[in-house]
Motif scaffolding. Structure first.
Motif, PDB file in Angstrom:
ATOM      1  N   ALA A  91       0.841  -1.209   0.000  1.00 28.80           N
ATOM      2  CA  ALA A  91       0.000   0.000   0.000  1.00 28.80           C
ATOM      3  C   ALA A  91       0.869   1.249   0.000  1.00 28.80           C
ATOM      4  O   ALA A  91       0.549   2.239  -0.650  1.00 28.80           O
ATOM      5  CB  ALA A  91      -0.921   0.012   1.208  1.00 28.80           C
ATOM      6  N   SER A  92       2.007   1.182   0.736  1.00 26.68           N
ATOM      7  CA  SER A  92       2.905   2.350   0.746  1.00 26.68           C
ATOM      8  C   SER A  92       4.059   2.026  -0.198  1.00 26.68           C
ATOM      9  O   SER A  92       5.185   1.825   0.196  1.00 26.68           O
ATOM     10  CB  SER A  92       3.391   2.657   2.165  1.00 26.68           C
ATOM     11  OG  SER A  92       4.274   1.686   2.647  1.00 26.68           O
ATOM     12  N   HIS A 144      -1.377   2.063   6.373  1.00 21.41           N
ATOM     13  CA  HIS A 144      -1.910   0.752   6.750  1.00 21.41           C
ATOM     14  C   HIS A 144      -3.086   0.871   7.712  1.00 21.41           C
ATOM     15  O   HIS A 144      -3.709  -0.125   8.053  1.00 21.41           O
ATOM     16  CB  HIS A 144      -0.813  -0.115   7.397  1.00 21.41           C
ATOM     17  CG  HIS A 144       0.319  -0.408   6.475  1.00 21.41           C
ATOM     18  ND1 HIS A 144       1.518  -0.910   6.908  1.00 21.41           N
ATOM     19  CD2 HIS A 144       0.427  -0.270   5.133  1.00 21.41           C
ATOM     20  CE1 HIS A 144       2.330  -1.064   5.883  1.00 21.41           C
ATOM     21  NE2 HIS A 144       1.691  -0.680   4.789  1.00 21.41           N
ATOM     22  N   GLN A 155       4.342   4.776  10.310  1.00 22.84           N
ATOM     23  CA  GLN A 155       3.602   3.628   9.773  1.00 22.84           C
ATOM     24  C   GLN A 155       3.668   2.386  10.674  1.00 22.84           C
ATOM     25  O   GLN A 155       2.683   1.681  10.830  1.00 22.84           O
ATOM     26  CB  GLN A 155       4.133   3.293   8.370  1.00 22.84           C
ATOM     27  CG  GLN A 155       3.385   2.158   7.679  1.00 22.84           C
ATOM     28  CD  GLN A 155       3.913   1.910   6.277  1.00 22.84           C
ATOM     29  OE1 GLN A 155       3.558   2.605   5.346  1.00 22.84           O
ATOM     30  NE2 GLN A 155       4.775   0.934   6.121  1.00 22.84           N
ATOM     31  N   ARG A 167       4.560  -7.817   2.425  1.00 21.57           N
ATOM     32  CA  ARG A 167       3.838  -6.605   2.042  1.00 21.57           C
ATOM     33  C   ARG A 167       2.609  -6.477   2.943  1.00 21.57           C
ATOM     34  O   ARG A 167       2.175  -7.448   3.560  1.00 21.57           O
ATOM     35  CB  ARG A 167       3.372  -6.672   0.568  1.00 21.57           C
ATOM     36  CG  ARG A 167       4.467  -6.817  -0.460  1.00 21.57           C
ATOM     37  CD  ARG A 167       5.583  -5.816  -0.385  1.00 21.57           C
ATOM     38  NE  ARG A 167       5.229  -4.429  -0.422  1.00 21.57           N
ATOM     39  CZ  ARG A 167       5.528  -3.587  -1.412  1.00 21.57           C
ATOM     40  NH1 ARG A 167       6.191  -4.034  -2.472  1.00 21.57           N
ATOM     41  NH2 ARG A 167       5.214  -2.300  -1.355  1.00 21.57           N
ATOM     42  N   SER A 168       2.025  -5.278   2.956  1.00 21.56           N
ATOM     43  CA  SER A 168       0.858  -5.113   3.833  1.00 21.56           C
ATOM     44  C   SER A 168      -0.328  -5.959   3.351  1.00 21.56           C
ATOM     45  O   SER A 168      -1.077  -6.496   4.164  1.00 21.56           O
ATOM     46  CB  SER A 168       0.480  -3.641   3.938  1.00 21.56           C
ATOM     47  OG  SER A 168       0.385  -3.058   2.659  1.00 21.56           O
ATOM     48  N   LYS A 175      11.021  -9.535   8.272  1.00 22.43           N
ATOM     49  CA  LYS A 175       9.956  -8.608   8.648  1.00 22.43           C
ATOM     50  C   LYS A 175       8.638  -9.153   8.124  1.00 22.43           C
ATOM     51  O   LYS A 175       8.368  -9.100   6.917  1.00 22.43           O
ATOM     52  CB  LYS A 175      10.259  -7.231   8.042  1.00 22.43           C
ATOM     53  CG  LYS A 175       9.308  -6.152   8.484  1.00 22.43           C
ATOM     54  CD  LYS A 175       9.561  -4.854   7.731  1.00 22.43           C
ATOM     55  CE  LYS A 175       8.638  -3.771   8.209  1.00 22.43           C
ATOM     56  NZ  LYS A 175       8.414  -2.738   7.186  1.00 22.43           N
TER      57      LYS A 175
END
Ligand code: PEP
Ligand code: MG
Length: 414
Positions: free
Chosen positions: A40-41, A145, A154, A360-361, A382
């Motif tokens: 998203a970012s 997010h 974020q 990813r989100s 992550k």
């Protein structure tokens, strides 16, 4: 390895948006299956997920690609990915889109590894990978997010700096996540129990009160479990950045910070909270700003480039020349195939950057990222804390450690 068939179906990301699940079968009957996640970012220079025309255009391209790829033989991952990239012909997958390209690349890797009789991380690392990363998870979140309805930073992240098993580290992240939820009930009267796209809690607290709360949770869990935990942030500063005024807008405080103030603010937070991991502290084109932060704080914290590098070899080279960071985020769908991903890892490693492999989100329910993280020799993985689409990847890493044996945990020394 000859491609016998290529099929696909529509799958979904954790935000409920469609993505394409690719199934690739080799002559031996070995198959691989993967669906790309979605950010998203996103960095401005990421490979575009879809060609012009979106999902419909991508499906049309897949039908044409199937005609071309079925019956072809490939000796290696590189050969497959180079073919894919040449088929695309644009250098950044803007004709076929990264959803199709990465889907095919990972599905091929899984099938080829099965045919070879090895786990995918060994196929990708040509048998050399021997360590696994520490888990890094988002416990309290905001920014894009959280639809701009929580903190401006974020992500507030937590990771263990030393573990004796992946499970030990992951269990500690789960405890911190739970503890943060409990502390929010006490300290944020408007807390609804809401979580964002990555399963991180959302809050009405200010960024600094939120950091202080997570820091308390980290201290409490560290002493309860005897696991040393550290604090991190992803400022995702490009999403706060206003190009017209060259400044950063903090909605919660209704305040603009100019470039220098942003750099100082990041340095202040590092000192005040003992932050050991800082991702995207300034916007994606400010290599010089990154360099200042890396020079001032790079000996006591990882300074990590995500949107600035977009898993791209030439961007990483520039960053190494400028000493812009001491670590790099690696997201395979930023660049669209596994060979380009591992080339970025190699370039970063040669320049002394630590590797952080990231979800990813908008994630999919596939485990392959765990293999990519091990193959990349990452220090950190992550991948959020809770939510099935994240847990499936942490679990894959735990199974690989527990079932295969012989893999050693990374250690974090700052
Ligand atoms: C990030 O910025 O690190 C991230 C995971 O976000 P997204 O996937 O939304 O780009
Ligand atoms: Mg980021």
């Amino acid at each position: 390895m000859r491609v016998k068939d290529l099929k696909w179906t529509i799958n979904y990301t954790s935000r409920g948006n469609p993505t394409i699940e690719i199934v690739l079968e080799l002559d031996s009957g070995a198959t691989g299956r993967f669906a790309s996640p979605a950010g998203a970012s996103r960095g401005r220079l990421e490979a575009p997920p879809y060609p012009e025309g979106g999902l419909t255009a991508a499906l049309k391209i897949l039908r044409e690609f199937r005609e071309d790829v079925v019956g072809r033989e490939f000796e290696s991952q590189k050969e497959f990915d180079v073919y894919l990239s040449e088929y695309d012909g644009t250098g950044n997958y803007s004709r076929i889109g990264s959803v199709v390209s990465l889907g095919c690349s990972v599905a091929f890797a899984e099938a080829a590894a099965k045919e070879d009789g090895v786990p995918m991380f060994l196929w990708l690392s040509k048998g050399t990978a021997s360590g696994y990363p520490l888990p890094l998870g988002n416990v309290l979140g905001g920014g894009k997010h959280s639809r701009g309805r929580s903190i401006d930073i974020q992500e507030i992240l937590v990771f263990p700096s030393r573990i004796s098993s992946y499970r030990e580290g992951y269990d500690a992240l789960i405890e911190v996540h739970k503890k943060v939820g409990k502390l929010l009930i006490q300290r944020d009267p408007g807390f609804t129990g809401g979580k964002n796209d990555e399963g991180a809690w959302t809050t009405n607290l200010s960024d600094e009160d939120a950091l202080s709360l997570v820091s308390d949770a980290v201290d409490q869990v560290s002493s309860e479990l005897g696991v040393k935990l550290a604090l991190g942030i992803d400022a995702a500063a490009s999403t706060l950045y206003d190009e017209a005024t060259n400044s950063y807008f903090y909605r919660r405080r209704n305040r603009y910070l100019d470039r220098e103030q942003q750099i100082n603010y990041m340095l202040e937070l590092i000192d005040k909270f003992g932050i050991k991991y800082v991702e995207d502290p300034v916007e994606e084109n400010d290599y010089a700003g990154f360099s200042i932060i890396n020079r001032e704080a790079g000996r006591r914290s990882l300074i990590v480039g995500d949107d600035i590098f977009v898993t791209n070899v030439s961007r990483i080279k520039l960053g190494i020349e400028d000493k812009a960071a001491n670590a790099v985020i690696i997201k395979p769908n930023q660049v669209g195939d596994l060979t380009k991903t591992l080339d970025a890892v190699m370039e970063a490693g040669l320049g002394g950057l630590k590797i952080v492999v990231s979800h990813r989100s908008g994630e999919t329910v596939f485990p392959h990222l765990a293999h990519i993280a091990i193959a990349a020799g990452a220090i950190l993985f992550k991948c959020g804390v809770v939510g099935g689409e994240r847990i499936v990847k942490h679990m894959e890493l735990m199974r690989l450690e527990e079932e295969l044996g012989g893999l050693k945990p990374a250690t974090f020394n700052l």
